[in-house]
Design a protein around this motif. Sequence first.
Motif, short mmCIF file in Angstrom:
data_model
loop_
_atom_site.label_atom_id
_atom_site.label_comp_id
_atom_site.label_asym_id
_atom_site.label_seq_id
_atom_site.Cartn_x
_atom_site.Cartn_y
_atom_site.Cartn_z
N HIS A 11 0.83 -1.20 0.00
CA HIS A 11 0.00 0.00 0.00
C HIS A 11 0.87 1.25 0.00
O HIS A 11 0.61 2.21 0.73
N HIS A 12 1.88 1.26 -0.85
CA HIS A 12 2.83 2.35 -0.92
C HIS A 12 2.43 3.34 -2.01
O HIS A 12 1.87 2.95 -3.03
N ARG B 223 -2.70 4.08 -1.20
CA ARG B 223 -2.63 3.60 0.18
C ARG B 223 -3.86 2.76 0.51
O ARG B 223 -3.78 1.77 1.20
N ARG B 224 -4.99 3.16 0.01
CA ARG B 224 -6.26 2.48 0.31
C ARG B 224 -6.38 1.17 -0.45
O ARG B 224 -6.69 0.13 0.12
N GLU B 225 -6.17 1.20 -1.75
CA GLU B 225 -6.42 0.04 -2.60
C GLU B 225 -5.22 -0.90 -2.71
O GLU B 225 -5.39 -2.09 -2.95
N PRO C 257 3.30 1.15 5.09
CA PRO C 257 3.35 1.90 3.83
C PRO C 257 4.35 3.06 3.89
O PRO C 257 4.56 3.67 4.94
N VAL C 258 4.95 3.33 2.75
CA VAL C 258 5.82 4.49 2.56
C VAL C 258 5.34 5.23 1.32
O VAL C 258 4.60 4.69 0.50
N ASN C 259 5.76 6.47 1.19
CA ASN C 259 5.37 7.26 0.03
C ASN C 259 6.11 6.85 -1.24
O ASN C 259 5.53 6.78 -2.32
#
Length: 123
Positions: free
Chosen positions: A15-16, A23-25, A69-71
């Motif tokens: 979810h990165h 992030r959601r999907e 998660p990370v950006n």
Amino acid sequence: MRDRVALRGLRARGHHGVFDFERREGQDFVVDAVLYLDTAPAAASDDVGDTVHYGVLADRLVEIVTGEPVNLIETLAERLAAVCLEEPLVERVELTVHKPSAPIEHEFGDVAVTVVRDRGGAS
């Protein structure tokens, strides 16, 4: 170091991304890891304990991809490379993270980031 063990095409859902929908999907990420180490001791002993157990390493890499998660895939690649360097025999790693479903509004083949890291911290 000329010997290499490669794990290519390791796929996991993470979810990165910088966008909320990423992030959601979530989406699939593909990891290629090329580990540089001396394989002669393993070849001589024929014992998996004298090399990198790539099945165990794959489990650890998937934990990172499916975890926090990370950006940026740059950040993800750095974390994955660090896991590879935790293996005592690995002197260097070339780690690529592919983001095949990156949110780009144009047809493309791949988006990938590759980092090269050495045990001593130099790249």
